[in-house]
Design an enzyme around this catalytic site. Sequence first.
Site, PDB file in Angstrom:
ATOM      1  N   GLU A 237      -3.014  -4.645  -3.146  1.00 26.73           N
ATOM      2  CA  GLU A 237      -3.636  -5.619  -3.989  1.00 26.73           C
ATOM      3  C   GLU A 237      -3.882  -4.849  -5.578  1.00 26.73           C
ATOM      4  O   GLU A 237      -3.411  -5.546  -6.482  1.00 26.73           O
ATOM      5  CB  GLU A 237      -4.983  -5.993  -3.669  1.00 26.73           C
ATOM      6  CG  GLU A 237      -5.026  -6.783  -2.250  1.00 26.73           C
ATOM      7  CD  GLU A 237      -5.232  -5.964  -0.912  1.00 26.73           C
ATOM      8  OE1 GLU A 237      -5.392  -6.225  -0.199  1.00 26.73           O
ATOM      9  OE2 GLU A 237      -5.021  -4.978  -1.076  1.00 26.73           O
TER      10      GLU A 237
ATOM     11  N   GLU B  15       0.440   5.134   0.785  1.00 29.13           N
ATOM     12  CA  GLU B  15      -0.360   6.237   1.049  1.00 29.13           C
ATOM     13  C   GLU B  15      -0.037   7.720   0.549  1.00 29.13           C
ATOM     14  O   GLU B  15       0.986   8.075   0.052  1.00 29.13           O
ATOM     15  CB  GLU B  15      -0.562   6.329   2.721  1.00 29.13           C
ATOM     16  CG  GLU B  15      -0.952   5.009   3.273  1.00 29.13           C
ATOM     17  CD  GLU B  15      -0.948   5.165   4.942  1.00 29.13           C
ATOM     18  OE1 GLU B  15      -1.806   4.030   5.546  1.00 29.13           O
ATOM     19  OE2 GLU B  15      -0.401   5.910   5.395  1.00 29.13           O
TER      20      GLU B  15
ATOM     21  N   ASN C 186       0.855  -1.058  -0.031  1.00 23.42           N
ATOM     22  CA  ASN C 186       0.125   0.096  -0.176  1.00 23.42           C
ATOM     23  C   ASN C 186       0.934   1.177   0.047  1.00 23.42           C
ATOM     24  O   ASN C 186       2.138   1.234   0.701  1.00 23.42           O
ATOM     25  CB  ASN C 186      -1.133  -0.202   1.018  1.00 23.42           C
ATOM     26  CG  ASN C 186      -0.573  -0.283   2.448  1.00 23.42           C
ATOM     27  OD1 ASN C 186       0.507  -0.892   2.674  1.00 23.42           O
ATOM     28  ND2 ASN C 186      -1.064   0.177   3.519  1.00 23.42           N
TER      29      ASN C 186
ATOM     30  N   CYS D 264      -3.862   0.561  -2.551  1.00 27.44           N
ATOM     31  CA  CYS D 264      -3.870  -0.660  -1.800  1.00 27.44           C
ATOM     32  C   CYS D 264      -2.916  -1.567  -2.512  1.00 27.44           C
ATOM     33  O   CYS D 264      -2.539  -1.295  -3.604  1.00 27.44           O
ATOM     34  CB  CYS D 264      -5.361  -1.194  -1.800  1.00 27.44           C
ATOM     35  SG  CYS D 264      -6.673  -0.348  -1.102  1.00 27.44           S
TER      36      CYS D 264
END
Length: 132
Positions: free
Chosen positions: A55, A44, A42, A53
Amino acid sequence: MNKELLMESARKMKAKAYVPYSKFPVGVALLLKDGAVINGVNVENVSLGATNCAERTAIFTAISNGYKKGEFEAIAVAGDTVDFLPPCSICRQVLAEFCSPDMPVYLTNEKKNILELTLKDLLPYAFTDLEM
């Protein structure tokens, strides 16, 4: 590659996550049908909507590297949580775009237990066709 090795790859990736705001690192290992593993973390942003994210980072990296819909074998998601850490709903829908409903999804927790589900288990009513 077995699920334990795939999960270990995901766990190692957590250290590379960029999480200065949440302090909640997530690592992912995405297994491709040719045996390649693409990792993601991830990332940010102070503008939270711009956060990506782990994934989606892995899926988008695979697509950027030339992989196509249907070439995804399994995914392992690792975080530091008491309960098993599933992908968020946006990530589930992105997975549904590129992966088969029966693709294994491995989740872990802080005790390093592994829960095996399928994508369909996580997203039983996915948007899969858009007809107008």
